[in-house]
Design an enzyme around this catalytic site. Sequence first.
Site, mmCIF file in Angstrom:
data_model
loop_
_atom_site.group_PDB
_atom_site.id
_atom_site.type_symbol
_atom_site.label_atom_id
_atom_site.label_comp_id
_atom_site.label_asym_id
_atom_site.label_seq_id
_atom_site.Cartn_x
_atom_site.Cartn_y
_atom_site.Cartn_z
ATOM 1 N N ILE B 130 0.842 -1.198 0.000
ATOM 2 C CA ILE B 130 0.000 0.000 0.000
ATOM 3 C C ILE B 130 0.873 1.243 0.000
ATOM 4 C CG2 ILE B 130 -1.862 1.179 1.224
ATOM 5 C CD1 ILE B 130 -2.155 -1.434 2.882
ATOM 6 N N GLY B 131 0.773 2.029 -1.058
ATOM 7 C CA GLY B 131 1.603 3.234 -1.151
ATOM 8 C C GLY B 131 0.824 4.483 -0.835
ATOM 9 N N SER B 133 1.559 6.536 2.593
ATOM 10 C CA SER B 133 2.369 7.481 3.370
ATOM 11 C C SER B 133 3.574 7.987 2.590
ATOM 12 C CB SER B 133 2.867 6.813 4.650
ATOM 13 O OG SER B 133 1.780 6.330 5.388
ATOM 14 N N GLU B 248 -9.848 -2.232 5.877
ATOM 15 C CA GLU B 248 -8.628 -2.492 6.608
ATOM 16 C C GLU B 248 -8.809 -2.450 8.122
ATOM 17 O OE1 GLU B 248 -4.314 -0.428 7.262
ATOM 18 O OE2 GLU B 248 -5.540 0.368 5.659
HETATM 19 C C1 LIG Z 1 4.405 -0.923 11.293
HETATM 20 C C2 LIG Z 1 3.902 0.115 10.340
HETATM 21 C C3 LIG Z 1 3.519 -0.263 9.067
HETATM 22 C C4 LIG Z 1 3.062 0.696 8.150
HETATM 23 N N1 LIG Z 1 2.736 0.285 6.881
HETATM 24 C C5 LIG Z 1 2.349 1.228 5.976
HETATM 25 C C6 LIG Z 1 2.089 0.841 4.614
HETATM 26 O O1 LIG Z 1 2.175 -0.345 4.259
HETATM 27 N N2 LIG Z 1 1.744 1.796 3.729
HETATM 28 C C7 LIG Z 1 1.637 3.109 4.085
HETATM 29 O O2 LIG Z 1 1.288 3.923 3.232
HETATM 30 N N3 LIG Z 1 1.894 3.519 5.370
HETATM 31 C C8 LIG Z 1 2.252 2.611 6.307
HETATM 32 N N4 LIG Z 1 2.534 2.999 7.612
HETATM 33 C C9 LIG Z 1 2.510 4.429 7.945
HETATM 34 C C10 LIG Z 1 1.357 4.868 8.814
HETATM 35 O O3 LIG Z 1 0.173 4.908 8.065
HETATM 36 C C11 LIG Z 1 1.734 6.230 9.417
HETATM 37 O O4 LIG Z 1 2.764 5.992 10.357
HETATM 38 C C12 LIG Z 1 0.594 6.957 10.057
HETATM 39 O O5 LIG Z 1 -0.345 7.366 9.101
HETATM 40 C C13 LIG Z 1 1.063 8.178 10.851
HETATM 41 O O6 LIG Z 1 1.888 9.010 10.101
HETATM 42 P P1 LIG Z 1 3.317 9.478 10.697
HETATM 43 O O7 LIG Z 1 4.059 8.284 11.112
HETATM 44 O O8 LIG Z 1 3.923 10.389 9.683
HETATM 45 O O9 LIG Z 1 2.982 10.279 12.025
HETATM 46 P P2 LIG Z 1 2.499 11.806 12.144
HETATM 47 O O10 LIG Z 1 1.390 12.069 11.215
HETATM 48 O O11 LIG Z 1 3.653 12.696 12.112
HETATM 49 O O12 LIG Z 1 1.884 11.783 13.626
HETATM 50 C C14 LIG Z 1 2.672 11.718 14.819
HETATM 51 C C15 LIG Z 1 1.710 11.781 16.008
HETATM 52 O O13 LIG Z 1 0.977 13.011 15.984
HETATM 53 C C16 LIG Z 1 -0.412 12.761 15.973
HETATM 54 N N5 LIG Z 1 -1.104 13.734 15.143
HETATM 55 C C17 LIG Z 1 -0.847 14.065 13.857
HETATM 56 N N6 LIG Z 1 -1.717 14.982 13.415
HETATM 57 C C18 LIG Z 1 -2.566 15.245 14.437
HETATM 58 C C19 LIG Z 1 -3.715 16.075 14.600
HETATM 59 N N7 LIG Z 1 -4.174 16.840 13.617
HETATM 60 N N8 LIG Z 1 -4.330 16.056 15.786
HETATM 61 C C20 LIG Z 1 -3.876 15.268 16.793
HETATM 62 N N9 LIG Z 1 -2.826 14.469 16.706
HETATM 63 C C21 LIG Z 1 -2.170 14.451 15.541
HETATM 64 C C22 LIG Z 1 -0.559 11.360 15.387
HETATM 65 O O14 LIG Z 1 -1.782 10.754 15.767
HETATM 66 C C23 LIG Z 1 0.641 10.675 15.974
HETATM 67 O O15 LIG Z 1 0.359 10.266 17.278
HETATM 68 C C24 LIG Z 1 2.987 2.061 8.542
HETATM 69 C C25 LIG Z 1 3.347 2.430 9.831
HETATM 70 C C26 LIG Z 1 3.816 1.482 10.731
HETATM 71 C C27 LIG Z 1 4.220 1.927 12.099
#
Ligand SMILES: Cc1cc2nc3c(=O)[nH]c(=O)nc-3n(C[C@H](O)[C@H](O)[C@H](O)COP(=O)(O)OP(=O)(O)OC[C@H]3O[C@@H](n4cnc5c(N)ncnc54)[C@H](O)[C@@H]3O)c2cc1C
Lengths: 237, 379
Positions: B130-131, B133, B248
Site C-alpha cells: 500500500i503506497g 504514506s 482495513e
Molecule cells: C508498522 C507500520 C507499518 C506501516 N505500513 C504502511 C504501509 O504499508 N503503507 C503506508 O502507506 N503507510 C504505512 N505505515 C505508515 C502509517 O500509516 C503512518 O505511520 C501513520 O499514518 C502516521 O503518520 P506518521 O508516522 O507520519 O505520524 P504523524 O502524522 O507525524 O503523527 C505523529 C503523532 O501526531 C499525531 N497527530 C498528527 N496529526 C494530528 C492532529 N491533527 N491532531 C492530533 N494528533 C495528531 C498522530 O496521531 C501521531 O500520534 C505504517 C506504519 C507502521 C508503524
Amino acid sequence: MSDARDMLCDTARAVLRGADDIAPVEEVGFALLLVAEGQGGVGGDWGDANAVLHIAGMLAPDIPVADVILSGLGDVSMPHRAAATVSLMAGAMGQALALSIDHVNTRQQFGRPLGKFQAVQQSLAVMACEVAAVDAAAAAMAARLDASGFDADAAVFEIAAAKLRANRAVGVVTSIAHQVHGAIGFTEEYDLRRVTIPLMRWRGEHGNDARWAQALGRQVASFGGRGLWENLTARAG
Amino acid sequence: MQSFALYPFAPPGDVAALRADLRAWLAEHQPHDDVVKRANCWASFDPDFSRALGAAGYVGMTLPAIYGGGDRHPLERYVVIEELLAAGAPVGAHWIADRQTGPLILRYGSEEQRERYLPGIAKGELYACIGLSEPGAGSDLAAVRTSARETAEGWRINGQKIWTTGAHFSHIMLALVRTEGGSERNAGLSQLLIDLDTPGITIRPIIDMAGNHDFNEVFFDDALVPHGALVGTRGQGWKQVTAELGLERSGPERYLSSHALLIALIDAAGADPEPAIAGLIGKLTAEMWTLRQLSMSTAAKLAAGEDPMVEASVVKELGNAFEQDMPRRVRAIVDCAWDDDADLARLLRALLIASPSFSLRGGTREVIRGIIARGLGLR
Ligand SMILES: Cc1cc2nc3c(=O)[nH]c(=O)nc-3n(C[C@H](O)[C@H](O)[C@H](O)COP(=O)(O)OP(=O)(O)OC[C@H]3O[C@@H](n4cnc5c(N)ncnc54)[C@H](O)[C@@H]3O)c2cc1C
C-alpha cells in the site's frame, strides 16, 4: 428488531420516563415478559428483556425493573441478576454519553462549544467506544441466554465476560462524563448523577470485577490455551 | 452512532464444517514455526505457506470464480481469517493483496486489470503493498505529493513513498498519487496499480525497532507505467482510498495479533492458576470476547452492503488498546527475566516491542478517535 420488540420498547419508554416508583411497571405486566405463552406469559426472549432493561437503565435506573422482569423466571440465580444488571449498565452508559454530547454541543467556552475542542472530542470518542463495547457484550450475552433457554449455568461464560466488560467500562464512562460536564454535572439538580451513581453501585453488585475475573479465569484455565479459541467458536453467538 | 446495534453474524452454509476442515488442513500444513512467529502473524512472510493456502482455496475466497476466486461469502472469508490468525499462521505474504488490493481491483479496476492480477492474488502468489504514506504525508494523507503526469506513452511517476510494508517482496503497489498538476489536498488524486519491477523504482529497507525488515522507502524517478495502470476514475483517488481503509480497520487482526500470548499465558498458568493470574486471564478473555462480537458485527454490516466507518474505527481503537495493554499487563504480573528463553517470556518481549506500532499503522489512535468523534456529530 422485531415489531413486537419495537412495541415493547415503546411501552417501556412510556412507563419509565420520569417514573419514580415501581407500580406502573408492574401494571404493564413486565413480570410476565419472560414467562412462556403457554403459562399465561408474554413469551418474550432475553433479547426483549435486554431491550427493556436498556431503557430502564437510561430512564429510571433507581426503579427495580430488573427484579420485576426476573420474577417471571421463578428460579432466579445470581448470574441471572448479573446478566440483567449488564443491560441496565449499557443503558445508563448510553444515557451518560447522550447527556455528554448534548452538553458539549451547548456549553460554550473560549467563544466556541466545548465539543469543538479536540481534547474534548477525543475523550468522548473513548467513551463512545466503551459504550459500544458494553452494548455489544449485552446483546451477545442475551443471544447466548436465548440459545440456552435462559439457563444461566450454560451461559455463565458470556455472563461473566459481559459483566466484567461492563464493570471495566464504568470507570472510563463515569470519569469522562463528569469531566466534560464540569461543575454542573456535580450538582444534585442535573441529570447526570441519576445514571452515574447507579453505575458506580452496579459495578459492585452481582459480582464485582474480582469475583467474575476469578470465575472466568478459572474456567478458561480449564479449557487450556488453544481450548479457549475452540470453546469460543463452538458456542452459539 | 449513539447505540451499537449488534448485527447478526450469519455466514451461509455449514460454518462448523468450514472451521473443522481448515483446522484439519492447518494441522497438516502449518509450519512448526517458532512461537514468536505466531504472534503478529499477519507480518510473517512465508510464500510457500501462502501458495499452499491459495491452492486449498483459502485465499481470494470472495473473488468471482472467473478470476480464479472462490465465489464465497465475505463472512465465510471472515471465519477463515479469524481461524488463521488464532492459529498464528504465517499469512503475511499475501495478507494485503487478499484483504484489500484484490477487493479494490474487483470494485474499481478495469477488466484488463482484473484478468491480469486477480488470478495470481487468489493463488496466494501475487503480493501487494500500500503506497499511501510519504515523508510529508502521514496522518495528513491529503498532503501526498508523489506525482504522475500523463504522457503519450503512459504515466510518468516521480516522488517517494515511505513505511511501505512488504514493498521488498511485493509484485505490485497500489499507490495514491497526484495526477492533476497544481491540485491541492484531496482533489486531483488518483490510484495507480504499479508493477514494482518497473525501471526507475528503487526500494530501500527500513529496519524497525525490533530489528526486522518489514517496511521500506520507495523512490520513483521518472518511472513509466502504462495508461492502463489507472485504477477507477481519474481524480477520485481520495474517495477510493477511503473505501479501502474501511476494509482495513475492522478485521479480526485488530484483536487477534497477540493471541499467541494469551494462549501461552493460559498454558503457563496451568489448570489451577494462582489468583492474580486467573484474574488477569479472566479480564483479558472478557475483553477479547467482546472485541470478537464487535468485529463480527461490523463484518456482517459490511457484508450487508452498509458502510460501518464509525464501527470499524471503534473496533480498531478498542482492539489496538487491548493488544497494547495485554503484554503490559502480563509483564506486570508474570515474573520472568527479560532475556528468559521460555516461550511466554520471548513472546512477551516480542509483543512489548512490536506493540507501539499497533496504534500507528492503519491510522493513528488520534486519527481514529477523530473519525469516531465525527460519527458522534462533534466535527
Ligand atoms: C508498522 C507500520 C507499518 C506501516 N505500513 C504502511 C504501509 O504499508 N503503507 C503506508 O502507506 N503507510 C504505512 N505505515 C505508515 C502509517 O500509516 C503512518 O505511520 C501513520 O499514518 C502516521 O503518520 P506518521 O508516522 O507520519 O505520524 P504523524 O502524522 O507525524 O503523527 C505523529 C503523532 O501526531 C499525531 N497527530 C498528527 N496529526 C494530528 C492532529 N491533527 N491532531 C492530533 N494528533 C495528531 C498522530 O496521531 C501521531 O500520534 C505504517 C506504519 C507502521 C508503524
